[in-house]
Design an enzyme around this catalytic site. Structure first.
Site, PDB file in Angstrom:
ATOM      1  N   ASP A  17       0.815  -1.222   0.000  1.00  0.00           N
ATOM      2  CA  ASP A  17       0.000   0.000   0.000  1.00  0.00           C
ATOM      3  C   ASP A  17       0.849   1.272   0.000  1.00  0.00           C
ATOM      4  OD1 ASP A  17      -2.198  -1.714   0.158  1.00  0.00           O
ATOM      5  OD2 ASP A  17      -2.105  -1.727   2.353  1.00  0.00           O
ATOM      6  N   LYS A  20       1.813   1.977  -5.104  1.00  0.00           N
ATOM      7  CA  LYS A  20       2.371   1.372  -6.321  1.00  0.00           C
ATOM      8  C   LYS A  20       1.454   1.588  -7.515  1.00  0.00           C
ATOM      9  CE  LYS A  20       2.362  -2.573  -4.241  1.00  0.00           C
ATOM     10  NZ  LYS A  20       2.019  -2.184  -2.862  1.00  0.00           N
ATOM     11  N   GLY A  44      -4.563  -4.520  -3.627  1.00  0.00           N
ATOM     12  CA  GLY A  44      -5.562  -3.499  -3.941  1.00  0.00           C
ATOM     13  C   GLY A  44      -4.799  -2.261  -4.372  1.00  0.00           C
ATOM     14  N   HIS A  45      -4.832  -1.955  -5.649  1.00  0.00           N
ATOM     15  CA  HIS A  45      -4.052  -0.830  -6.182  1.00  0.00           C
ATOM     16  C   HIS A  45      -5.015   0.252  -6.655  1.00  0.00           C
ATOM     17  CE1 HIS A  45      -0.338  -3.552  -7.026  1.00  0.00           C
ATOM     18  NE2 HIS A  45      -0.783  -3.644  -5.795  1.00  0.00           N
ATOM     19  N   GLN A 225       1.933  -6.088  -3.085  1.00  0.00           N
ATOM     20  CA  GLN A 225       2.452  -6.163  -1.716  1.00  0.00           C
ATOM     21  C   GLN A 225       3.771  -5.370  -1.588  1.00  0.00           C
ATOM     22  OE1 GLN A 225       1.495  -9.651  -3.087  1.00  0.00           O
ATOM     23  NE2 GLN A 225      -0.475  -8.780  -2.614  1.00  0.00           N
TER      24      GLN A 225
HETATM   25  P1  GDP Z   1      -0.769   0.162  -3.523  1.00  0.00           P
HETATM   26  O1  GDP Z   1      -1.333  -1.098  -2.995  1.00  0.00           O
HETATM   27  O2  GDP Z   1       0.693   0.299  -3.241  1.00  0.00           O
HETATM   28  O3  GDP Z   1      -1.104   0.426  -4.957  1.00  0.00           O
HETATM   29  O4  GDP Z   1      -1.471   1.342  -2.675  1.00  0.00           O
HETATM   30  P2  GDP Z   1      -3.039   1.463  -2.311  1.00  0.00           P
HETATM   31  O5  GDP Z   1      -3.760   1.921  -3.507  1.00  0.00           O
HETATM   32  O6  GDP Z   1      -3.525   0.244  -1.626  1.00  0.00           O
HETATM   33  O7  GDP Z   1      -2.962   2.576  -1.186  1.00  0.00           O
HETATM   34  C1  GDP Z   1      -2.433   3.828  -1.422  1.00  0.00           C
HETATM   35  C2  GDP Z   1      -3.531   4.878  -1.166  1.00  0.00           C
HETATM   36  O8  GDP Z   1      -2.963   6.161  -1.149  1.00  0.00           O
HETATM   37  C3  GDP Z   1      -4.581   4.925  -2.272  1.00  0.00           C
HETATM   38  O9  GDP Z   1      -5.800   5.302  -1.706  1.00  0.00           O
HETATM   39  C4  GDP Z   1      -4.055   6.010  -3.206  1.00  0.00           C
HETATM   40  O10 GDP Z   1      -5.071   6.651  -3.958  1.00  0.00           O
HETATM   41  C5  GDP Z   1      -3.469   6.963  -2.219  1.00  0.00           C
HETATM   42  N1  GDP Z   1      -2.307   7.748  -2.650  1.00  0.00           N
HETATM   43  C6  GDP Z   1      -1.269   7.399  -3.417  1.00  0.00           C
HETATM   44  N2  GDP Z   1      -0.352   8.380  -3.436  1.00  0.00           N
HETATM   45  C7  GDP Z   1      -0.840   9.371  -2.654  1.00  0.00           C
HETATM   46  C8  GDP Z   1      -0.343  10.641  -2.235  1.00  0.00           C
HETATM   47  O11 GDP Z   1       0.759  11.059  -2.571  1.00  0.00           O
HETATM   48  N3  GDP Z   1      -1.135  11.379  -1.399  1.00  0.00           N
HETATM   49  C9  GDP Z   1      -2.356  10.931  -0.973  1.00  0.00           C
HETATM   50  N4  GDP Z   1      -3.045  11.729  -0.166  1.00  0.00           N
HETATM   51  N5  GDP Z   1      -2.847   9.754  -1.335  1.00  0.00           N
HETATM   52  C10 GDP Z   1      -2.086   8.970  -2.157  1.00  0.00           C
HETATM   53  P1  IMO Z   2      -0.939  -4.305  -2.081  1.00  0.00           P
HETATM   54  O1  IMO Z   2      -0.495  -4.882  -3.406  1.00  0.00           O
HETATM   55  C1  IMO Z   2      -0.987  -4.702   2.280  1.00  0.00           C
HETATM   56  C2  IMO Z   2      -0.895  -8.800   3.877  1.00  0.00           C
HETATM   57  C3  IMO Z   2      -2.127  -9.260   4.642  1.00  0.00           C
HETATM   58  C4  IMO Z   2      -1.494 -10.252   5.596  1.00  0.00           C
HETATM   59  C5  IMO Z   2      -0.423 -10.903   4.767  1.00  0.00           C
HETATM   60  C6  IMO Z   2      -0.831 -12.213   4.133  1.00  0.00           C
HETATM   61  O2  IMO Z   2      -2.226  -3.595  -2.143  1.00  0.00           O
HETATM   62  O3  IMO Z   2       0.176  -3.547  -1.451  1.00  0.00           O
HETATM   63  P2  IMO Z   2      -2.409 -12.881   2.098  1.00  0.00           P
HETATM   64  O4  IMO Z   2      -3.844 -12.632   1.856  1.00  0.00           O
HETATM   65  O5  IMO Z   2      -1.475 -12.349   1.070  1.00  0.00           O
HETATM   66  O6  IMO Z   2      -2.111 -14.326   2.397  1.00  0.00           O
HETATM   67  O7  IMO Z   2      -2.080 -12.084   3.476  1.00  0.00           O
HETATM   68  O8  IMO Z   2      -0.096  -9.964   3.739  1.00  0.00           O
HETATM   69  N1  IMO Z   2      -1.165  -8.278   2.508  1.00  0.00           N
HETATM   70  C7  IMO Z   2      -1.140  -6.989   2.183  1.00  0.00           C
HETATM   71  N2  IMO Z   2      -0.965  -5.884   2.931  1.00  0.00           N
HETATM   72  N3  IMO Z   2      -1.136  -4.582   0.941  1.00  0.00           N
HETATM   73  C8  IMO Z   2      -1.266  -5.684   0.162  1.00  0.00           C
HETATM   74  O9  IMO Z   2      -1.262  -5.620  -1.187  1.00  0.00           O
HETATM   75  C9  IMO Z   2      -1.312  -6.951   0.782  1.00  0.00           C
HETATM   76  N4  IMO Z   2      -1.478  -8.204   0.321  1.00  0.00           N
HETATM   77  C10 IMO Z   2      -1.368  -9.000   1.390  1.00  0.00           C
HETATM   78  O10 IMO Z   2      -2.739  -8.184   5.305  1.00  0.00           O
HETATM   79  O11 IMO Z   2      -0.862  -9.588   6.669  1.00  0.00           O
HETATM   80 MG    MG Z   3      -2.884  -1.722  -1.779  1.00  0.00          MG
END
Ligand code: GDP
Ligand code: IMO
Ligand code: MG
Length: 436
Positions: A17, A20, A44-45, A225
């Site tokens: 998170d 990416k 979840g991206h 991840q």
């Molecule tokens: P990922 O799993 O690495 O793709 O990240 P996620 O999408 O799960 O979580 C990142 C969250 O931060 C999402 O809600 C993005 O829309 C948000 N986000 C990404 N970059 C920024 C930033 O620079 N500022 C803010 N406020 N939100 C951001």
């Molecule tokens: P993105 O790509 C954050 C964590 C889960 C748990 C562990 C194992 O959005 O960054 P799993 O379901 O993979 O067997 O769970 O890994 N986990 C993540 N945490 N972002 C993710 O993906 C994750 N995918 C798995 O919370 O601790």
């Molecule tokens: Mg994510």
């Protein structure tokens, strides 16, 4: 001299998170193909572009730009989730240019059932999984009886393999929960039909990608991840079941290491984590609540509140080593606004001694005390004001933020290629024009 590169990898350096999805989408603007190489719908991206908030679990983040999207062999695929994502994009009028590896493994309902039941029986050692069947599907892959996409799309191959696997898994599940029941035939029929729907996308992606890269196409590899969730180099057992770092790219795509041009590490301006496993810089106070709210730190897949804490440059240094990171992107800087002071972890102390290397064993990490530097924070702005600053460029940033960034650069001894000041594609400042 700069080697001309046409491939770049986006890897999270912490517990996922890191943003990416947003950075992959940004880089996709200058690319032809975006490839996912690990994980499944545990990811979840999020991408905010064209006034739409996309939340992708399996589809690579090149989809909003209608780039060629590849799901590599290193992924585990829940066919229902993938088809739902494809349909959602189609409903938005987006052309889905998807290629799905014939050797990616398939997640079945018994994997999902086992995920929950195994977690329960692990007690304190549970990882707090997303319960999407990820671990059990990768277990079957390693056990050499997993079902691949190639099998899924051919009912005559699928049936005998799935029947054998199903019989064993059913017995196993019933040892945990005697009331669990599922009949083979309807499940087989359903999955054969899902396979039929996925057939048009199935490709030998290793051949496809090598050919395209050799012909000069520009490719972004998108990790899911983060490094510290890696099955081999993360905080075992509190991680996921794949190699989310750069080490997973070659195995998860069939692209040899020498064709991976550049690896970019994505670093959040603070730390977040979902699921179990302690982390030394975690905060449990009002500051934690403030960061969580300002960064909207709630799981993209499960909606769970993410745990938050200060940035940990000690574990990021470790990630730089493991991934071979050349440059980093710092995200969510805006989300720290109004927080004063801001702390930065630069090392750990154990029994009064400063550690030389990040202690990968969780039993040791749990006993470590972070060593902090303190920084003056920056004032709160509206999201429009942050967008405006991103538009104006680096010089317009608050001096205190520049000091924080300079310290990150010096501590990590690495360049910052880009910074992110908001969720939208344009809330971004590119500092290295040669990045990609
Ligand atoms: P990922 O799993 O690495 O793709 O990240 P996620 O999408 O799960 O979580 C990142 C969250 O931060 C999402 O809600 C993005 O829309 C948000 N986000 C990404 N970059 C920024 C930033 O620079 N500022 C803010 N406020 N939100 C951001
Ligand atoms: P993105 O790509 C954050 C964590 C889960 C748990 C562990 C194992 O959005 O960054 P799993 O379901 O993979 O067997 O769970 O890994 N986990 C993540 N945490 N972002 C993710 O993906 C994750 N995918 C798995 O919370 O601790
Ligand atoms: Mg994510």
């Amino acid at each position: 001299m700069n080697k001309k590169i046409n491939t770049i990898a986006v890897c999270g350096l912490s517990w996922g998170d890191e943003g990416k999805g947003k950075i992959t989408d940004y880089l996709a603007q200058k690319s032809d193909i975006v490839v996912r190489y690990n994980g499944g719908n545990n990811a979840g991206h999020t991408i905010n572009a064209n006034g739409i908030k996309y939340k992708f679990k399996l589809i690579p983040s090149g989809a909003p730009l209608e780039k060629e999207c590849v799901i590599g062999n290193g992924c585990v695929v829940d066919p229902k989730v993938l088809l739902e994502e494809i349909n959602n994009l189609k409903k938005l009028g987006i052309n889905v240019n998807l290629k799905l590896s014939s050797t990616a493994h398939v997640i079945f309902p018994f994997h999902i059932a086992l995920d929950g039941l195994e977690e329960k029986s692990k007690g304190e050692y549970k990882a707090g999984t997303t319960k999407r069947g990820i671990g059990p599907a990768y277990s079957d892959k390693a056990g050499r009886w997993g079902i691949r996409i190639f099998d899924l799309i051919q009912p005559e191959i699928l049936k005998p393999k799935l029947e054998k696997l199903f019989r064993i898994k059913k017995k196993l599940i019933q040892t945990y929960d005697p009331s669990w029941n599922m009949d083979f035939e309807p499940m087989f029929e359903e999955y054969a039909s899902l396979g039929e729907k996925l057939k048009p996308y199935v490709t030998d992606t290793a051949y496809y990608l090598n050919k395209e890269i050799d012909s000069g196409k520009r490719v972004v590899f998108e990790g899911a991840q983060g490094n510290l969730l890696c099955i081999d180099h993360g905080m075992y057992p509190y991680g996921t079941s794949s190699n989310p770092n750069a080490l997973g790219i070659s195995a998860g795509t069939g692209i040899p290491p020498k064709k991976i041009g550049k690896i970019v590490g994505i670093v959040k301006a603070y730390t977040s984590r979902v699921g179990e496993g302690k982390f030394p810089t975690e905060l449990f106070n009002d500051t934690a609540d403030q960061i969580r709210e300002q960064g909207h730190e709630y799981g993209t897949v499960t909606g769970r509140p993410r745990r938050v804490g200060w940035i940990d440059l000690f574990n990021i240094k470790y990630g730089i080593m493991i991934n071979g990171i050349e440059t980093v992107v710092i995200t969510l800087l805006d989300a720290l606004h109004g927080i004063n002071p801001i702390k930065m972890c630069i090392g750990y102390e154990l029994d009064g001694k400063r550690l030389e290397s990040w202690p990968i064993q969780h039993e040791i990490i749990e006993k470590c005390k972070p060593i902090y530097r303190e920084f003056e924070g920056w004032k709160k702005l509206t999201s429009n004001e942050w967008s405006e600053l991103a538009n104006q460029g680096y010089d317009s940033l608050p001096e205190t933020m520049k000091k924080y960034l300079q310290a990150i650069k010096e501590e990590l001894k690495i360049d910052i290629a880009m910074i992110s000041l908001g969720p939208n594609r344009n809330d971004t400042i590119l500092l290295d024009n040669e990045l990609f």
